[in-house]
Design an enzyme around this catalytic site. Structure first.
Site, mmCIF file in Angstrom:
data_model
loop_
_atom_site.group_PDB
_atom_site.id
_atom_site.type_symbol
_atom_site.label_atom_id
_atom_site.label_comp_id
_atom_site.label_asym_id
_atom_site.label_seq_id
_atom_site.Cartn_x
_atom_site.Cartn_y
_atom_site.Cartn_z
ATOM 1 N N GLY A 63 0.819 -1.164 0.020
ATOM 2 C CA GLY A 63 0.082 0.061 -0.012
ATOM 3 C C GLY A 63 0.990 1.349 0.151
ATOM 4 N N THR A 64 1.786 1.202 0.766
ATOM 5 C CA THR A 64 2.976 2.256 0.817
ATOM 6 C C THR A 64 3.370 2.723 -0.621
ATOM 7 O OG1 THR A 64 3.429 2.030 3.199
ATOM 8 C CG2 THR A 64 4.990 3.159 1.651
ATOM 9 N N GLN A 124 -7.619 1.706 5.138
ATOM 10 C CA GLN A 124 -8.619 1.329 6.179
ATOM 11 C C GLN A 124 -9.978 1.135 5.812
ATOM 12 O OE1 GLN A 124 -7.585 0.618 9.296
ATOM 13 N NE2 GLN A 124 -5.595 1.300 9.112
ATOM 14 N N SER A 156 -4.313 -1.374 0.509
ATOM 15 C CA SER A 156 -3.328 -2.315 1.021
ATOM 16 C C SER A 156 -3.961 -3.592 1.534
ATOM 17 C CB SER A 156 -2.608 -1.738 2.154
ATOM 18 O OG SER A 156 -1.528 -2.506 2.450
ATOM 19 N N ALA A 157 -3.880 -4.790 0.968
ATOM 20 C CA ALA A 157 -4.337 -6.105 1.059
ATOM 21 C C ALA A 157 -4.413 -6.407 2.486
ATOM 22 C CB ALA A 157 -3.753 -7.250 0.161
ATOM 23 N N HIS A 158 -3.244 -6.125 3.415
ATOM 24 C CA HIS A 158 -3.207 -6.988 4.652
ATOM 25 C C HIS A 158 -4.038 -5.948 5.704
ATOM 26 C CE1 HIS A 158 -0.435 -3.924 6.790
ATOM 27 N NE2 HIS A 158 -0.397 -3.516 5.611
ATOM 28 N N CYS A 166 4.567 8.310 24.365
ATOM 29 C CA CYS A 166 5.370 7.392 25.292
ATOM 30 C C CYS A 166 5.628 5.898 24.928
ATOM 31 C CB CYS A 166 4.719 7.344 26.819
ATOM 32 S SG CYS A 166 4.311 8.920 27.383
#
Length: 459
Positions: free
Chosen positions: A69-70, A177, A194-196, A320
């Site tokens: 996807g990136t 998403q 993005s498939a995952h 944090c």
């Protein structure tokens, strides 16, 4: 173990596993070759493309498969900017885009282009009117996610797409998403996925470029995927990605109702079970499976470890956590509390009893952490004329906010507390604490080290 981090990566869907294993024996050959094995691989690739295109709502020849996807985002942004360089070099993004979009924007700016960021409100959504106002005659591309990956807020894509279309500017939508839940509405020009994220295998992305959009692929190219995604296609993974997208879409309507009820339960009960909690993100326009909240006076990394020991895998945008020393850019842009942040993102099929057990575990975990953090040392609290000074230099979140909360009652109504801190998170968390507790945040001053944050007691 209950896996509550589907927004990062969803578990492999059973259909994806089945399709992957089956196509390992059939889709290993070069689909560009004319012999039997090549033709068989080509048939699988073409069928997967048709399936994915139907799910997205585009033509099959507008969709290519990328290695992630990136990579789809980077290729899409660079390709449209290059194709429209005669128009100009102005790029628009929202302040809460995924890091892949923001990194692409940074690269564009470093190369001499200009970038405008559209702000969001406390819900995490852009204002469509403000987005339209950011459009300029030299705008080459606008980018807007379909829904936010950290807080689940859905963006007004259709309204923004209409404004972009009227201005003659293509809109790239990062749909990573939301694509598993349904098509992206609106007259968008470019789309990535993005498939995952929907239960397919990792290493498969989607890049859709509508016909008529000027696009010039950047970097070395070859004949694969219309010249827009170089390299040998991973056909078994592509087949599994397309099959799982079709499968989750078939379940999406019914599952959305169920998961939305579970996340509503978390949104409603967490503030009742745990004091000093801010639930963030739009309460209505959001994805079904994501709910995010932040706990005052809690270290985010420690909270994640506590929940992990209790059997829950969650993520955090807190400053944090071990992966970052600064607050999440999404929470920062929203102006909400970042410390003790927890993102719960439920995968398809999450049992109701897992959510109930999470709610039973959360409150004791937070209470135990707050008790361990304790009160500030007395010598660190001094008076400077009519201002109470809290020295939190060298202390990371949430200590500066804890020390502020401990002493606010020691000044009269109208009195000031001056918190010294060199932790970047204090710039976000102290104003957020004031918003939550009904105190007045006066502002920030320079200090010898770090910064000084002024808070006026109102009640």
């Amino acid at each position: 173990m209950a896996y509550f981090d589907a927004a990062s990566s969803a578990p492999l869907h059973p259909v994806a596993r089945q399709a992957l294993l089956a196509s390992l024996d059939e889709g290993w050959a070069d689909p560009a070759r004319l012999y039997r094995e090549g033709r068989r691989a080509r048939m699988l690739l073409d069928a997967a493309r048709e399936t994915a295109a139907e799910a997205v709502g585009c033509r099959a020849d507008e969709l290519v498969f990328t290695s992630s996807g990136t990579r789809a985002v980077h290729s899409g942004v660079a390709g449209v900017l290059a194709g429209r360089r005669r128009i100009g070099s102005h790029l628009i993004v929202s302040a809460v885009e995924h890091s892949s979009v923001l990194h692409a924007a940074d690269t564009h700016e470093a190369g001499g282009g200009s970038v405008s960021q559209v702000a969001v409100g406390r819900s995490g959504a852009v204002d469509a009117g403000a987005y339209a106002q950011a459009l300029r005659p030299d705008t080459a591309l606008a980018c807007l996610q379909s829904a936010n990956h950290e807080v689940g807020t859905e963006q007004p894509v259709a309204e923004v797409a209409a404004a972009c279309r009227e201005a003659g500017v293509p809109l790239l939508v990062d749909a990573a998403q939301s694509l598993g839940w349904g098509r992206v509405e609106g007259d968008w020009s470019v789309l990535t996925g993005s498939a995952h994220k929907w239960g397919g295998p990792s290493g498969v992305g989607l890049l859709v470029v509508r016909k008529g959009v000027r696009f010039a692929a950047q970097g070395p190219v070859d004949e694969r995927e219309s010249g827009r995604a170089a390299g040998f296609e991973n056909i078994p993974a592509i087949v599994a990605a397309a099959a799982s997208l079709r499968a989750v879409r078939a379940e999406a309507a019914q599952e959305a109702v169920r998961l939305r009820e579970l996340t509503e339960r978390i949104r409603a009960r967490v503030p009742r079970l745990v004091p000093d909690v801010e639930v963030v993100g739009d309460p209505e326009r959001r994805l079904p499976g994501i709910v995010t909240f932040s706990c005052l006076y809690v270290d985010g990394e420690t909270l994640l470890h506590e929940l992990d020991r209790a059997g829950f895998s969650v993520s955090s945008g807190s400053s944090c956590t071990s992966s970052t020393l600064t607050p999440s850019h999404v929470l920062k842009a929203m102006g909400v509390l970042s410390e003790g942040n927890v993102r719960v993102s439920l995968p398809f099929g999450t049992p109701e009893e897992d959510v109930e057990r999470f709610l039973r575990v959360l409150a004791p975990a937070v209470a135990g952490m707050r008790e361990k953090l304790g009160a500030p040392t007395a010598e660190k609290v001094v008076r400077d004329e009519d201002v109470l000074v809290v020295d939190s230099l060298g202390k990371r979140c949430p200590i500066p906010v804890i020390e502020l909360a401990k002493v606010i009652g020691d000044v009269p109504v109208g009195g000031l507390v001056r918190v010294l801190s060199d932790d970047e998170a204090a710039r976000l968390d102290i104003p957020a604490w004031c918003e939550m507790r009904g105190q007045e945040y006066v502002g920030e001053e320079s200090a010898e080290r770090g910064a000084a944050y002024l808070v006026r007691r109102v009640s």
